[in-house]
Design a protein around this motif. Structure first.
Motif, PDB file in Angstrom:
ATOM      1  N   UNK A 193       0.826  -1.219   0.000  1.00 29.55           N
ATOM      2  CA  UNK A 193       0.000   0.000   0.000  1.00 29.55           C
ATOM      3  C   UNK A 193       0.858   1.267   0.000  1.00 29.55           C
ATOM      4  N   UNK A 194       2.144   1.125  -0.278  1.00 29.93           N
ATOM      5  CA  UNK A 194       3.068   2.262  -0.274  1.00 29.93           C
ATOM      6  C   UNK A 194       3.465   2.645  -1.698  1.00 29.93           C
ATOM      7  N   UNK A 195       3.574   3.936  -1.943  1.00 31.21           N
ATOM      8  CA  UNK A 195       4.091   4.412  -3.215  1.00 31.21           C
ATOM      9  C   UNK A 195       5.565   4.740  -3.034  1.00 31.21           C
ATOM     10  N   UNK A 196       6.399   4.194  -3.910  1.00 25.17           N
ATOM     11  CA  UNK A 196       7.834   4.457  -3.874  1.00 25.17           C
ATOM     12  C   UNK A 196       8.200   5.382  -5.027  1.00 25.17           C
ATOM     13  N   UNK A 197       9.179   6.232  -4.787  1.00 21.34           N
ATOM     14  CA  UNK A 197       9.653   7.174  -5.783  1.00 21.34           C
ATOM     15  C   UNK A 197      11.167   7.083  -5.855  1.00 21.34           C
ATOM     16  N   UNK A 225      12.358   7.488  -2.043  1.00 21.15           N
ATOM     17  CA  UNK A 225      11.394   7.987  -1.063  1.00 21.15           C
ATOM     18  C   UNK A 225      10.158   7.107  -1.049  1.00 21.15           C
ATOM     19  N   UNK A 226       9.441   7.159   0.063  1.00 15.60           N
ATOM     20  CA  UNK A 226       8.189   6.423   0.216  1.00 15.60           C
ATOM     21  C   UNK A 226       7.119   7.387   0.707  1.00 15.60           C
ATOM     22  N   UNK A 227       5.910   7.221   0.179  1.00 18.27           N
ATOM     23  CA  UNK A 227       4.805   8.066   0.605  1.00 18.27           C
ATOM     24  C   UNK A 227       4.092   7.377   1.764  1.00 18.27           C
ATOM     25  N   UNK A 228       4.080   8.052   2.915  1.00 20.24           N
ATOM     26  CA  UNK A 228       3.403   7.550   4.108  1.00 20.24           C
ATOM     27  C   UNK A 228       2.316   8.552   4.441  1.00 20.24           C
ATOM     28  N   UNK A 229       1.075   8.115   4.330  1.00 16.67           N
ATOM     29  CA  UNK A 229      -0.109   8.958   4.464  1.00 16.67           C
ATOM     30  C   UNK A 229      -0.005  10.064   3.414  1.00 16.67           C
ATOM     31  N   UNK A 230       0.312  11.293   3.809  1.00 19.30           N
ATOM     32  CA  UNK A 230       0.428  12.390   2.841  1.00 19.30           C
ATOM     33  C   UNK A 230       1.849  12.921   2.721  1.00 19.30           C
ATOM     34  N   UNK A 231       2.791  12.292   3.428  1.00 22.71           N
ATOM     35  CA  UNK A 231       4.177  12.773   3.453  1.00 22.71           C
ATOM     36  C   UNK A 231       5.101  11.859   2.661  1.00 22.71           C
ATOM     37  N   UNK A 253      10.927   8.675 -16.030  1.00 26.76           N
ATOM     38  CA  UNK A 253      10.813   9.987 -16.656  1.00 26.76           C
ATOM     39  C   UNK A 253       9.601  10.758 -16.202  1.00 26.76           C
ATOM     40  N   UNK A 254       8.740  10.111 -15.430  1.00 33.33           N
ATOM     41  CA  UNK A 254       7.552  10.823 -14.946  1.00 33.33           C
ATOM     42  C   UNK A 254       7.966  11.783 -13.847  1.00 33.33           C
ATOM     43  N   UNK A 255       7.514  12.983 -13.924  1.00 34.25           N
ATOM     44  CA  UNK A 255       7.846  14.000 -12.926  1.00 34.25           C
ATOM     45  C   UNK A 255       6.798  13.989 -11.818  1.00 34.25           C
ATOM     46  N   UNK A 256       7.242  13.894 -10.599  1.00 32.58           N
ATOM     47  CA  UNK A 256       6.370  13.982  -9.438  1.00 32.58           C
ATOM     48  C   UNK A 256       6.797  15.166  -8.605  1.00 32.58           C
ATOM     49  N   UNK A 257       5.863  15.775  -7.957  1.00 31.09           N
ATOM     50  CA  UNK A 257       6.211  16.863  -7.033  1.00 31.09           C
ATOM     51  C   UNK A 257       6.487  16.217  -5.678  1.00 31.09           C
ATOM     52  N   UNK A 258       7.729  16.116  -5.325  1.00 29.41           N
ATOM     53  CA  UNK A 258       8.130  15.494  -4.084  1.00 29.41           C
ATOM     54  C   UNK A 258       8.930  16.487  -3.291  1.00 29.41           C
ATOM     55  N   UNK A 259       8.464  16.762  -2.102  1.00 32.34           N
ATOM     56  CA  UNK A 259       9.230  17.682  -1.247  1.00 32.34           C
ATOM     57  C   UNK A 259      10.191  16.851  -0.423  1.00 32.34           C
TER      58      UNK A 259
END
Length: 147
Positions: A69-73, A94-100, A139-145
């Motif tokens: 259930x995790x999105x990895x970048x 990076x991994x998306x946890x909830x909204x972070x 090549x997909x651009x994601x907005x990752x802080x």
């Protein structure tokens, strides 16, 4: 020169060329007791210092995919230090946890599991989840802080 001599020459030449080829990034992972599936398909190159374990792996762009259930970048360049069963000082994953989005800083092999650490906490996943390299949208651009 006979046909047998030419065949023998070609056989030795092919063996010599194969012996000098650099292993793939995926083969290097297996050498350090990691499954190939912790890297997505599409690694276009890597550098590894076998004495220090410092490495850089290169993708042809950024990459994201789902793991459970995790999105990895993955950024186009992943760096860290590798040793038997341990990746540390990681950057570029990076991994998306909830909204972070949190940086994965370490991966350890623990028997039949991989433990992914973001510094303050970690999660375990079975090795069988990493038998195959994930396909992603390189090549997909994601907005990752990044923090």
């Amino acid at each position: 020169m006979s046909l047998a001599s030419i065949s023998l020459f070609l056989l030795f030449f092919t063996a010599a060329v194969s012996a000098n080829e650099k292993p793939s990034a995926y083969e290097e992972l297996q050498h350090y007791d990691f499954p190939i599936g912790i890297l997505p398909k599409g690694v276009i190159g890597y550098e590894l210092n076998p004495k220090t374990g410092e490495f850089s792996a290169y993708l042809n762009g950024s990459c994201n995919f789902m793991l459970s259930s995790y999105e990895l970048y993955y950024k186009p360049v992943i760096r860290g230090v590798i040793s038997k069963g341990r990746l540390r000082k990681l950057s570029g994953v990076s991994v998306k946890v909830v909204l972070l989005w949190l940086n994965i800083v370490e991966v350890r092999r623990r028997g039949d599991n991989l433990q992914f650490s973001v510094g303050i906490t970690s999660a375990n996943f079975p090795i069988r989840s990493f038998v195959e390299c994930p396909r992603c949208e390189c090549g997909q651009k994601l907005l990752v802080s990044s923090s």
